[in-house]
Design a protein around this motif. Sequence first.
Motif, mmCIF file in Angstrom:
data_model
loop_
_atom_site.group_PDB
_atom_site.id
_atom_site.type_symbol
_atom_site.label_atom_id
_atom_site.label_comp_id
_atom_site.label_asym_id
_atom_site.label_seq_id
_atom_site.Cartn_x
_atom_site.Cartn_y
_atom_site.Cartn_z
ATOM 1 N N LEU A 5 25.931 -28.136 -20.044
ATOM 2 C CA LEU A 5 24.582 -28.688 -19.915
ATOM 3 C C LEU A 5 24.463 -30.026 -20.636
ATOM 4 O O LEU A 5 23.841 -30.971 -20.125
ATOM 5 C CB LEU A 5 23.558 -27.704 -20.477
ATOM 6 N N ALA A 6 25.052 -30.105 -21.816
ATOM 7 C CA ALA A 6 24.984 -31.344 -22.579
ATOM 8 C C ALA A 6 25.675 -32.481 -21.844
ATOM 9 O O ALA A 6 25.173 -33.613 -21.808
ATOM 10 C CB ALA A 6 25.605 -31.141 -23.950
ATOM 11 N N ALA A 7 26.818 -32.186 -21.239
ATOM 12 C CA ALA A 7 27.570 -33.227 -20.546
ATOM 13 C C ALA A 7 26.902 -33.643 -19.237
ATOM 14 O O ALA A 7 26.859 -34.835 -18.907
ATOM 15 C CB ALA A 7 28.991 -32.736 -20.274
ATOM 16 N N GLU A 8 26.363 -32.670 -18.506
ATOM 17 C CA GLU A 8 25.878 -32.954 -17.155
ATOM 18 C C GLU A 8 24.401 -33.318 -17.088
ATOM 19 O O GLU A 8 24.006 -34.112 -16.223
ATOM 20 C CB GLU A 8 26.145 -31.739 -16.259
ATOM 21 N N ARG A 9 23.574 -32.766 -17.971
ATOM 22 C CA ARG A 9 22.140 -32.992 -17.863
ATOM 23 C C ARG A 9 21.558 -33.790 -19.017
ATOM 24 O O ARG A 9 20.584 -34.536 -18.826
ATOM 25 C CB ARG A 9 21.408 -31.647 -17.736
ATOM 26 N N LEU A 10 22.126 -33.651 -20.192
ATOM 27 C CA LEU A 10 21.549 -34.319 -21.350
ATOM 28 C C LEU A 10 22.177 -35.680 -21.619
ATOM 29 O O LEU A 10 21.475 -36.635 -21.977
ATOM 30 C CB LEU A 10 21.683 -33.419 -22.581
ATOM 31 N N HIS A 11 23.486 -35.777 -21.456
ATOM 32 C CA HIS A 11 24.161 -37.053 -21.731
ATOM 33 C C HIS A 11 23.637 -38.193 -20.860
ATOM 34 O O HIS A 11 23.410 -39.308 -21.363
ATOM 35 C CB HIS A 11 25.672 -36.897 -21.562
ATOM 36 N N PRO A 12 23.396 -37.981 -19.552
ATOM 37 C CA PRO A 12 22.835 -39.077 -18.746
ATOM 38 C C PRO A 12 21.477 -39.551 -19.258
ATOM 39 O O PRO A 12 21.178 -40.754 -19.224
ATOM 40 C CB PRO A 12 22.721 -38.456 -17.349
ATOM 41 N N LEU A 37 14.603 -37.115 -23.024
ATOM 42 C CA LEU A 37 15.651 -36.220 -23.511
ATOM 43 C C LEU A 37 15.043 -35.006 -24.211
ATOM 44 O O LEU A 37 15.480 -33.869 -23.993
ATOM 45 C CB LEU A 37 16.572 -36.983 -24.463
ATOM 46 N N VAL A 38 14.035 -35.238 -25.037
ATOM 47 C CA VAL A 38 13.379 -34.130 -25.733
ATOM 48 C C VAL A 38 12.710 -33.197 -24.731
ATOM 49 O O VAL A 38 12.782 -31.965 -24.862
ATOM 50 C CB VAL A 38 12.353 -34.661 -26.757
ATOM 51 N N ALA A 39 12.076 -33.762 -23.710
ATOM 52 C CA ALA A 39 11.429 -32.931 -22.693
ATOM 53 C C ALA A 39 12.450 -32.079 -21.945
ATOM 54 O O ALA A 39 12.177 -30.916 -21.611
ATOM 55 C CB ALA A 39 10.656 -33.817 -21.714
ATOM 56 N N GLU A 40 13.630 -32.631 -21.694
ATOM 57 C CA GLU A 40 14.665 -31.856 -21.009
ATOM 58 C C GLU A 40 15.177 -30.727 -21.899
ATOM 59 O O GLU A 40 15.451 -29.620 -21.413
ATOM 60 C CB GLU A 40 15.820 -32.766 -20.600
ATOM 61 N N LEU A 41 15.300 -30.983 -23.184
ATOM 62 C CA LEU A 41 15.665 -29.907 -24.109
ATOM 63 C C LEU A 41 14.630 -28.791 -24.045
ATOM 64 O O LEU A 41 14.972 -27.604 -24.128
ATOM 65 C CB LEU A 41 15.759 -30.446 -25.536
ATOM 66 N N GLU A 51 26.512 -27.201 -32.761
ATOM 67 C CA GLU A 51 27.922 -27.516 -32.585
ATOM 68 C C GLU A 51 28.245 -27.812 -31.120
ATOM 69 O O GLU A 51 28.952 -28.786 -30.809
ATOM 70 C CB GLU A 51 28.790 -26.356 -33.070
ATOM 71 N N SER A 52 27.726 -26.998 -30.214
ATOM 72 C CA SER A 52 28.034 -27.151 -28.789
ATOM 73 C C SER A 52 27.435 -28.430 -28.223
ATOM 74 O O SER A 52 28.088 -29.152 -27.460
ATOM 75 C CB SER A 52 27.519 -25.940 -28.009
ATOM 76 N N LEU A 53 26.194 -28.727 -28.586
ATOM 77 C CA LEU A 53 25.573 -29.962 -28.102
ATOM 78 C C LEU A 53 26.262 -31.184 -28.683
ATOM 79 O O LEU A 53 26.477 -32.186 -27.988
ATOM 80 C CB LEU A 53 24.085 -29.980 -28.458
ATOM 81 N N ALA A 54 26.617 -31.119 -29.966
ATOM 82 C CA ALA A 54 27.261 -32.267 -30.610
ATOM 83 C C ALA A 54 28.590 -32.604 -29.966
ATOM 84 O O ALA A 54 28.989 -33.770 -29.928
ATOM 85 C CB ALA A 54 27.456 -31.996 -32.097
ATOM 86 N N TYR A 55 29.273 -31.591 -29.466
ATOM 87 C CA TYR A 55 30.580 -31.818 -28.854
ATOM 88 C C TYR A 55 30.472 -32.762 -27.660
ATOM 89 O O TYR A 55 31.360 -33.603 -27.446
ATOM 90 C CB TYR A 55 31.178 -30.487 -28.417
ATOM 91 N N CYS A 92 27.201 -34.352 -26.583
ATOM 92 C CA CYS A 92 26.095 -35.325 -26.600
ATOM 93 C C CYS A 92 25.427 -35.291 -27.962
ATOM 94 O O CYS A 92 24.522 -34.480 -28.197
ATOM 95 C CB CYS A 92 25.088 -35.009 -25.492
ATOM 96 N N THR A 93 25.828 -36.159 -28.849
ATOM 97 C CA THR A 93 25.279 -36.142 -30.204
ATOM 98 C C THR A 93 23.793 -36.473 -30.213
ATOM 99 O O THR A 93 23.047 -35.979 -31.063
ATOM 100 C CB THR A 93 26.026 -37.131 -31.117
ATOM 101 N N GLU A 94 23.351 -37.313 -29.268
ATOM 102 C CA GLU A 94 21.930 -37.662 -29.239
ATOM 103 C C GLU A 94 21.068 -36.438 -28.946
ATOM 104 O O GLU A 94 20.002 -36.256 -29.541
ATOM 105 C CB GLU A 94 21.666 -38.742 -28.186
ATOM 106 N N ALA A 95 21.528 -35.589 -28.014
ATOM 107 C CA ALA A 95 20.778 -34.373 -27.703
ATOM 108 C C ALA A 95 20.760 -33.436 -28.899
ATOM 109 O O ALA A 95 19.733 -32.814 -29.207
ATOM 110 C CB ALA A 95 21.384 -33.677 -26.488
#
Length: 413
Positions: free
Chosen positions: A20-27, A41-45, A67-71, A73-76
């Motif tokens: 999810l972090a790579a496909e939806r949050l990183h963009p 980004l906050v709204a998507e979270l 840990e999983s999000l940081a791997y 997308c650190t911003e998310a």
Amino acid sequence: MTAFSLEPAQLAWCAELRTLAAERLHPLADKGEPGHVNRALVAELGSLGLLGRLFTSGALDLCLMRESLAYACTEAETALALQGLGAHPVHAHGTEAQRARWLPRVTAGTAIAAFALSEPGAGSDAAALELRAEAEADASRTGRSSGAAQAGRSTDPAQAGRSSDAPVLAAAPDGPARWRLTGEKCWISNAPEADFYTVFARTTPGAGARGVTAFLVPADRPGLTGRGLDMLSPHPIGALDFDAVPVTADDVLGEADRGFRVAMGTLNLFRPSVGAFAVGMAQAALDATLAHTAGRDAFGGKLRDLQAVSHQVAEMALRTEAARLMVYAAASAYDAHDPDVPRRSAMAKLLATETAQYVVDMAVQLHGARALQRGHLLEHLYREVRAPRIYEGASEVQRGIIAKELYARQEAR
């Protein structure tokens, strides 16, 4: 389950979060403006249900999320963590009215929270804070008035359009129930763009940690202004100025003069998860290094064939795994209401953040100049990994906490 292993469902959830972090949050993170809140980004979270889990999950789940999000997308990860840090005191210590007003909006990602503890002269020594909460009668003797506070209303564009939330100040028969906040906060993440702040102010002068009260202060209170600071950070960090900002008993989080407990309780929960953030970055750097050294031709073979390189990679992996296990152990201790939480939390944050600094730095070294190109994963991590060794208690502060707890245990025997 022990603190040293995860169940299959937890491992699957971590894998899902990385995807999810790579496909939806990183963009969405890529579209954000550095130094400003990325509200999309906050709204998507919020829409993914991750913000809601901040208030329904334990410390271990919080660590797995971070840990999983940081791997990927650190911003998310940081956006999620800041929502939790700013709103957890409301969740844990707020009144029904406070929780009903703010927590649904935080969960949905439509209200931005911030944790306002640090000051220009009170960073690591948080008990030395000087933001004054003067009882209304005392404040009136300074020559300030409600009208003067109204004249000091923020003109920051980030505050525009928000409805007024100034309280109706009324006398309380059982003692001062109205205060004016006067002073400054500094190095506050999400300031000056947050919608509300958990603010720690001194209600009893000269009382150290015992004379601090936590207040929930909406951003549109008269007399509250803010300015952004030019920091090495993708999210906003700013200073807040309080010019006789009115607060009442309805704004207190917990009990008057017991706000330091609110602050330390929040930090004890979030310190292990700062370590989880660091572990996620370290793992990303380690994986990038494994791929690079396995594929890079050098000196008639691959980089991994050089013992100096392979031993460094092994050291990176060893330290990352050790940090991960300590983070999980500290989080599990928190969830089990272990009395040793302060020491474990401090150890987890200290080891993990220092480890991540080492791992990312070594990853840059093994990649060479390409790692310092703008846009490279390691260039990004190299900038991101430095701050966690300072915020929520610098590494030196964590060592002090650990030593204090150790000696207290020794004296209690």
